[in-house]
Design an enzyme around this catalytic site. Structure first.
Site, PDB file in Angstrom:
ATOM      1  N   ARG A 114       0.958  -1.334   0.043  1.00 42.05           N
ATOM      2  CA  ARG A 114      -0.042   0.060  -0.031  1.00 42.05           C
ATOM      3  C   ARG A 114       0.870   1.439   0.017  1.00 42.05           C
ATOM      4  O   ARG A 114       0.483   2.454  -0.515  1.00 42.05           O
ATOM      5  CB  ARG A 114      -0.946   0.100   1.221  1.00 42.05           C
TER       6      ARG A 114
ATOM      7  N   LYS B  43     -18.253 -15.947   2.752  1.00 39.46           N
ATOM      8  CA  LYS B  43     -19.844 -15.861   3.262  1.00 39.46           C
ATOM      9  C   LYS B  43     -20.529 -15.422   1.895  1.00 39.46           C
ATOM     10  O   LYS B  43     -20.029 -14.259   1.225  1.00 39.46           O
ATOM     11  CB  LYS B  43     -20.160 -15.023   4.268  1.00 39.46           C
TER      12      LYS B  43
ATOM     13  N   GLY C 112      -9.299  -8.695   0.010  1.00 34.44           N
ATOM     14  CA  GLY C 112      -8.080  -8.675   0.978  1.00 34.44           C
ATOM     15  C   GLY C 112      -7.481 -10.231   0.971  1.00 34.44           C
ATOM     16  O   GLY C 112      -6.190 -10.245   0.575  1.00 34.44           O
TER      17      GLY C 112
ATOM     18  N   GLY D 164     -12.672  -3.989   0.969  1.00 35.66           N
ATOM     19  CA  GLY D 164     -14.128  -3.465   1.058  1.00 35.66           C
ATOM     20  C   GLY D 164     -14.476  -2.240  -0.097  1.00 35.66           C
ATOM     21  O   GLY D 164     -15.622  -2.623  -0.716  1.00 35.66           O
TER      22      GLY D 164
HETATM   23  P1  ADP Z   1     -11.933 -11.640   0.197  1.00 33.63           P
HETATM   24  O1  ADP Z   1     -11.288 -11.278   1.478  1.00 33.63           O
HETATM   25  O2  ADP Z   1     -11.094 -11.938  -1.003  1.00 33.63           O
HETATM   26  O3  ADP Z   1     -12.906 -10.793  -0.155  1.00 33.63           O
HETATM   27  P2  ADP Z   1     -13.300 -13.447   1.747  1.00 33.63           P
HETATM   28  O4  ADP Z   1     -12.972 -12.762   3.156  1.00 33.63           O
HETATM   29  O5  ADP Z   1     -14.910 -13.556   1.289  1.00 33.63           O
HETATM   30  O6  ADP Z   1     -12.464 -12.971   0.561  1.00 33.63           O
HETATM   31  O7  ADP Z   1     -12.970 -15.067   2.053  1.00 33.63           O
HETATM   32  C1  ADP Z   1     -11.824 -15.548   2.407  1.00 33.63           C
HETATM   33  C2  ADP Z   1     -11.862 -16.948   3.144  1.00 33.63           C
HETATM   34  O8  ADP Z   1     -12.822 -17.600   2.715  1.00 33.63           O
HETATM   35  C3  ADP Z   1     -10.442 -17.509   3.403  1.00 33.63           C
HETATM   36  O9  ADP Z   1      -9.902 -17.221   4.643  1.00 33.63           O
HETATM   37  C4  ADP Z   1     -10.868 -19.136   3.026  1.00 33.63           C
HETATM   38  O10 ADP Z   1     -10.156 -19.826   3.916  1.00 33.63           O
HETATM   39  C5  ADP Z   1     -12.480 -18.943   3.085  1.00 33.63           C
HETATM   40  N1  ADP Z   1     -12.939 -20.065   2.381  1.00 33.63           N
HETATM   41  C6  ADP Z   1     -12.943 -20.379   1.205  1.00 33.63           C
HETATM   42  N2  ADP Z   1     -13.505 -21.388   0.911  1.00 33.63           N
HETATM   43  C7  ADP Z   1     -13.977 -21.943   2.026  1.00 33.63           C
HETATM   44  C8  ADP Z   1     -14.921 -23.307   2.387  1.00 33.63           C
HETATM   45  N3  ADP Z   1     -14.900 -24.266   1.464  1.00 33.63           N
HETATM   46  N4  ADP Z   1     -14.861 -23.448   3.808  1.00 33.63           N
HETATM   47  C9  ADP Z   1     -14.418 -22.503   4.611  1.00 33.63           C
HETATM   48  N5  ADP Z   1     -13.750 -21.561   4.361  1.00 33.63           N
HETATM   49  C10 ADP Z   1     -13.472 -21.156   2.968  1.00 33.63           C
HETATM   50 MG    MG Z   2     -11.631 -11.243   3.448  1.00 33.11          MG
END
Ligand code: ADP
Ligand code: MG
Length: 391
Positions: free
Chosen positions: A37, A198, A348, A371
């Site tokens: 960053r 989620k 992230g 975000g």
């Molecule tokens: P980002 O930060 O890129 O937006 P998220 O915060 O939505 O992504 O999700 C990232 C997390 O999702 C990771 O820590 C990963 O371990 C978890 N994850 C991905 N697939 C699964 C799964 N099948 N079961 C549980 N956790 C998962």
């Molecule tokens: Mg995340």
């Protein structure tokens, strides 16, 4: 086209420029473990220095909850930035008090000053106009280069823009151009890859992209909620029971645009030493959980990615933090890197995954904002951007 004025559109010579940057970096024992960053803000800082502005930088760091907390001091960042610039960066141990006012007053053209964490005051997150005014009083112009904080209307991002001529920095411009253009007029076919923990975090993104994307490839725990909606037993998988009806609606609306995994990797625990195996999609045995997409899915998604002109990816395909459940995420990373499409990755954890894969150089744009990039994909106007002057 970028609709906001940037630092190139105004005269900065001899001006005191208050620049909101996103220096919210991980610090361990006074050392910065990832300076992405800080690096990303250098073009704006250098341009201002070279064009005769006095550069006053401000940022938040962590969540000090409106109180002074040395744990969240930006002092180590001033030292690190000084090394990157090859020039001493002055540091004020306050962002609006006497030390800030005095340091800003003596700052000469070409010099750089970093103010202490703006969130040492609760007025920042509350967007307190008094705090915004005090920040504005330090300078002649305001430059917002903190894309990662642009989705928040805080005193240091949005409030201050009301009291000074306010323009965008180069990082802000670049982020908005890539993310904005991908949403507004994507090269087709437009393939979206969505995963992560989620579905509820990303419903807005799916809804906004449903009308624009040609294919939406689903992975991660998000897929589990779709499986639930299709009446598969997902056993101990992470899935949101109350989002299953939303997933059903999305399947109905999206039709064949929504592509789900055809096979998955299951394990009997979320553990590096758990028993694990691959299975085609179907009922998951009791006591087991889905932790990654399977190799056939990587292949299938790879074929869609190959045809794409634009790829937007948010959310890992599995629990990539464990090597044995990282193959899906890294396989998709490879497919995206190999494709000739304009590729954009935001989020992230997604960005951390692509960095781990060592493929960052082969991605068109990696967003510095988690975000903020999601809100862009949802089609939401970022308040920190909206507050800047139109071209
Ligand atoms: P980002 O930060 O890129 O937006 P998220 O915060 O939505 O992504 O999700 C990232 C997390 O999702 C990771 O820590 C990963 O371990 C978890 N994850 C991905 N697939 C699964 C799964 N099948 N079961 C549980 N956790 C998962
Ligand atoms: Mg995340």
């Amino acid at each position: 086209m970028f609709a906001k004025k940037t630092i190139k559109d105004i005269n900065v010579q001899g001006k005191k420029a208050l620049v909101r940057v996103d220096f919210n970096v991980p610090i361990k024992d006074g050392k910065i473990s990832d300076d992405t960053r800080i690096q990303a803000a250098l073009p704006t800082i250098r341009y201002l220095m070279d064009h005769g502005a006095s550069v006053i930088l401000m940022s938040h760091l962590g969540r000090p909850k409106g109180k002074v907390d040395p744990m969240f001091s930006l002092a180590p960042v001033a030292i690190h930035l000084g090394k990157l610039l090859g020039k001493t960066v002055a540091f004020a141990d306050d962002c609006i008090g006497k030390s800030a006012v005095d340091a800003a007053a003596v700052l000469k053209p070409g010099e750089v000053l970093l103010l202490e964490n703006t969130r040492f005051y609760d007025g920042d997150e509350k967007n307190d106009p008094e705090m915004a005014k005090k920040l504005a009083n330090l300078a002649d112009i305001f430059v917002n280069d903190a894309f990662g904080s642009a989705h928040r209307a805080h005193a240091s991002t949005e409030g201050v823009a009301k009291f000074l001529p306010a323009v965008a920095g180069f990082l802000m411009e670049k982020e908005i151009q890539y993310l904005g253009e991908a949403i507004r007029a994507p090269g087709k076919p437009f393939v979206v890859i969505l995963g992560g923990a989620k579905i509820s975090d990303k419903i807005g993104v799916i809804r906004n992209l449903l009308g624009k994307a040609d294919h939406i490839l689903i992975g991660g725990a998000m897929a589990n909620t779709f499986f639930k909606a299709l009446n598969y037993d997902v056993a101990d998988s992470l899935a949101e029971a109350d989002a299953a009806s939303t997933a059903s609606e999305i399947i109905k609306e999206g039709g064949s645009k929504i592509v789900l995994p055809v096979d998955v990797v299951i394990a009997d625990a979320l553990d590096a030493n758990a028993q694990s195996r691959e299975m085609p999609i179907g009922d998951v045995p009791a006591g087991w959980r889905i932790l990654d997409i399977g190799p056939k899915t990587v292949q299938l998604y790879g074929d869609w990615i190959k045809t794409a002109k634009t790829v937007v990816w948010n959310g890992p395909m599995g629990v990539f933090e464990f090597e044995r459940f990282a193959k899906g995420t890294f396989g998709i990373a490879k497919a995206v890197a190999d494709s000739s499409a304009v590729s954009i990755i935001g989020g992230g954890d997604s960005v951390a995954a692509i960095q781990q894969s060592g493929l960052t150089d082969r991605i068109t744009h990696i967003s510095t904002g988690g975000g903020a990039s999601l809100e862009m994909l949802e089609g939401i106007t970022l308040p920190g951007l909206a507050a800047l002057q139109d071209k």
